[in-house]
Scaffold this active site. Structure first.
Site, mmCIF file in Angstrom:
data_model
loop_
_atom_site.group_PDB
_atom_site.id
_atom_site.type_symbol
_atom_site.label_atom_id
_atom_site.label_comp_id
_atom_site.label_asym_id
_atom_site.label_seq_id
_atom_site.Cartn_x
_atom_site.Cartn_y
_atom_site.Cartn_z
ATOM 1 N N ARG A 72 6.036 6.533 14.320
ATOM 2 C CA ARG A 72 5.817 7.172 12.867
ATOM 3 C C ARG A 72 5.294 8.409 12.735
ATOM 4 N NH1 ARG A 72 1.277 4.567 8.427
ATOM 5 N NH2 ARG A 72 0.213 6.580 9.055
ATOM 6 N N HIS A 94 4.793 0.299 0.511
ATOM 7 C CA HIS A 94 5.364 -0.583 1.272
ATOM 8 C C HIS A 94 4.512 -1.403 2.034
ATOM 9 C CE1 HIS A 94 3.685 2.955 3.568
ATOM 10 N NE2 HIS A 94 3.470 2.178 4.245
ATOM 11 N N HIS A 141 0.824 -1.161 0.121
ATOM 12 C CA HIS A 141 -0.110 0.092 0.156
ATOM 13 C C HIS A 141 0.841 1.147 -0.036
ATOM 14 C CE1 HIS A 141 1.054 -0.434 4.173
ATOM 15 N NE2 HIS A 141 0.837 0.882 4.499
ATOM 16 N N ASP A 176 0.344 5.193 1.845
ATOM 17 C CA ASP A 176 -0.474 5.905 2.915
ATOM 18 C C ASP A 176 -1.005 7.128 2.358
ATOM 19 O OD1 ASP A 176 0.660 4.099 4.699
ATOM 20 O OD2 ASP A 176 2.399 5.523 5.135
HETATM 21 C C1 SIN Z 1 3.144 1.170 7.690
HETATM 22 O O1 SIN Z 1 2.498 0.769 6.884
HETATM 23 O O2 SIN Z 1 3.096 2.414 8.107
HETATM 24 C C2 SIN Z 1 3.893 0.156 8.811
HETATM 25 C C3 SIN Z 1 5.227 -0.210 8.101
HETATM 26 C C4 SIN Z 1 5.907 -0.906 9.075
HETATM 27 O O3 SIN Z 1 5.557 -1.154 10.327
HETATM 28 O O4 SIN Z 1 7.043 -1.577 8.542
#
Ligand code: SIN
Length: 279
Positions: A268, A253, A98, A100
């Site tokens: 994050r 990612h 995906h 974000d």
């Molecule tokens: C995410 O999709 O923001 C998480 C990525 C991760 O935890 O590696």
């Protein structure tokens, strides 16, 4: 003597940045990081010792912070989303390809994910390069896609009816706020690199504008498989203090969910972006 900052390409997508302490980035290093980010789409850092304030401070040098509506945040830091998986939790956040925020009309630039606790084995993250994926399409497909726009939404993922929050131990909230829908060109001109970039993803894209879901599915499925091909991707192994800073407009990612029984805790910080235009 301090060594010069080093940018080492990881292949299809991303670059490792060596010889930099993110607590103390000077203007010349910042310029190097900006060009590397535009060129590689993801920057990987190792062994960073960043407090929440320093994490936010470095993020603010790239733009305004986006406060996530849906994710639990770190205690005392509403601008830092907590991306955690507990030993007894089955599902993880982001466990599929995906990008974000494509459901926002002005999608976020990207996120800085800092590893605080990682399993001894597993919990890697895959990244894919959506500009390279565009390049490797045929001229005929490129021409067709350049005429299309796609509809994206957050409703079917973060809305109350989905059960996604329950599956994540209640780590998500505000399902009533999952009302975002956006339409973006399928091929965007990347705001930093100027490169044509495929901008659809299986998590949030619903259909091509003016097409039904059923009509859209075969072509979207083809594009999802194409972007995720190994020659467009890279797998990053985390250590405590690793940070990945990815560009949502250039990359996808996938947080691999292969470490059941162990804890993984990441912080994050997401940075606001700009409206996306076509070619
Ligand atoms: C995410 O999709 O923001 C998480 C990525 C991760 O935890 O590696």
């Amino acid at each position: 003597m301090t060594q010069d900052i080093q940018i080492i390409s990881t292949g299809a997508v991303g670059a490792v940045v060596a010889n930099v302490d993110l607590n103390d980035v000077n203007d010349s290093q910042m310029q190097t990081l900006q060009s590397a980010f535009a060129e590689h789409g993801v920057l990987f850092f190792r062994d960073q010792n960043l407090s929440p304030e320093a994490h936010l401070g470095f993020a603010r040098r790239w733009g305004e912070i986006n406060v996530n509506r849906f994710f639990a945040h770190v205690d005392g830091y509403p601008e830092i989303a907590e991306v955690a998986k507990e030993p007894d939790q089955e599902f993880n956040i982001g466990g599929n390809w995906h990008t974000d925020h494509s459901y926002d009309q002005i999608p976020a630039l990207g996120s800085m994910l800092l590893a605080h606790e990682v399993p001894a084995v597993g919990g890697d993250t895959l990244f894919a390069n959506c500009s390279k994926a565009y390049d490797s399409l045929s001229d005929g497909m490129k021409a067709t896609l350049s005429t299309l726009r796609a509809v994206h939404s957050s409703r079917h993922v973060f809305g109350n009816a989905t059960g996604y929050s329950d599956a994540l131990n209640g780590r998500l909230g505000n399902g009533d706020d999952a009302t975002q829908d956006a339409v973006h060109p399928v091929i965007v001109k990347h705001p930093l690199s100027g490169l044509p970039t495929l901008y659809v993803n299986a998590a949030f894209t619903l259909r091509f504008e003016g097409w039904t879901d059923q009509e859209s599915k075969p072509l979207l499925d083809y594009l999802y498989a194409h972007i995720g091909r190994p020659e467009h991707s890279y797998r990053f192994q985390w250590g405590k203090g690793s940070m990945a800073f990815w560009d949502n407009r250039a990359t996808w990612h996938w947080a691999i969910n292969d470490y059941h029984g162990h804890r993984r805790l990441m912080h994050r910080v997401t940075i606001e972006g700009e409206a996306l235009g076509g070619l």
